[in-house]
Write a protein that holds these residues in place. Structure first.
Motif, PDB file in Angstrom:
ATOM      1  N   THR A 137       0.831  -1.205   0.000  1.00 44.09           N
ATOM      2  CA  THR A 137       0.000   0.000   0.000  1.00 44.09           C
ATOM      3  C   THR A 137       0.868   1.259   0.000  1.00 44.09           C
ATOM      4  O   THR A 137       0.597   2.213  -0.742  1.00 44.09           O
TER       5      THR A 137
ATOM      6  N   LEU B 195       2.272   1.776  -3.474  1.00 40.26           N
ATOM      7  CA  LEU B 195       1.253   2.284  -4.392  1.00 40.26           C
ATOM      8  C   LEU B 195       1.012   3.773  -4.167  1.00 40.26           C
ATOM      9  O   LEU B 195       0.856   4.542  -5.122  1.00 40.26           O
TER      10      LEU B 195
ATOM     11  N   TRP C 279       4.206   3.834  -7.197  1.00 38.59           N
ATOM     12  CA  TRP C 279       4.476   2.537  -7.801  1.00 38.59           C
ATOM     13  C   TRP C 279       3.159   1.938  -8.275  1.00 38.59           C
ATOM     14  O   TRP C 279       2.101   2.214  -7.712  1.00 38.59           O
ATOM     15  N   GLU C 280       3.217   1.094  -9.317  1.00 39.18           N
ATOM     16  CA  GLU C 280       2.033   0.430  -9.851  1.00 39.18           C
ATOM     17  C   GLU C 280       2.222  -1.076  -9.807  1.00 39.18           C
ATOM     18  O   GLU C 280       3.333  -1.579  -9.994  1.00 39.18           O
ATOM     19  N   LEU C 281       1.125  -1.796  -9.570  1.00 40.91           N
ATOM     20  CA  LEU C 281       1.189  -3.254  -9.570  1.00 40.91           C
ATOM     21  C   LEU C 281       1.631  -3.750 -10.944  1.00 40.91           C
ATOM     22  O   LEU C 281       1.216  -3.215 -11.965  1.00 40.91           O
TER      23      LEU C 281
ATOM     24  N   VAL D 262       6.155  -4.532  -8.489  1.00 42.45           N
ATOM     25  CA  VAL D 262       5.659  -3.180  -8.724  1.00 42.45           C
ATOM     26  C   VAL D 262       6.654  -2.454  -9.628  1.00 42.45           C
ATOM     27  O   VAL D 262       7.850  -2.756  -9.615  1.00 42.45           O
TER      28      VAL D 262
END
Length: 68
Positions: A20, A23, A27-29, A50
């Motif tokens: 979390t 993000l 950062w992105e999955l 990520v």
């Protein structure tokens, strides 16, 4: 420039908090999470890739990814 991290840890709330935080730091999955079970210890370990795109910077392997 695109950065890549693979966050790992026991399947607990601390792992979820780390993902979390990443993000919320931009950062992105990247794909689905991974799980593995260690039958000797009874521990489930999670992993989540990520990525983060940063413009105008050069990659420096001497820096932590969270500092780039």
């Amino acid at each position: 420039m695109k950065l890549y991290r693979f966050i790992t840890g026991p399947d607990d709330s601390a792992f979820c908090h780390r993902v979390t935080a990443a993000l919320n730091d931009g950062w992105e999955l990247a794909g689905s999470p991974a799980l593995t079970f260690n039958a000797q210890t009874g521990v489930v370990t999670c992993g989540q890739a990520v990525t983060k795109t940063i413009e105008g910077r050069d990659y420096d392997p001497g820096k932590k990814l969270t500092e780039q």
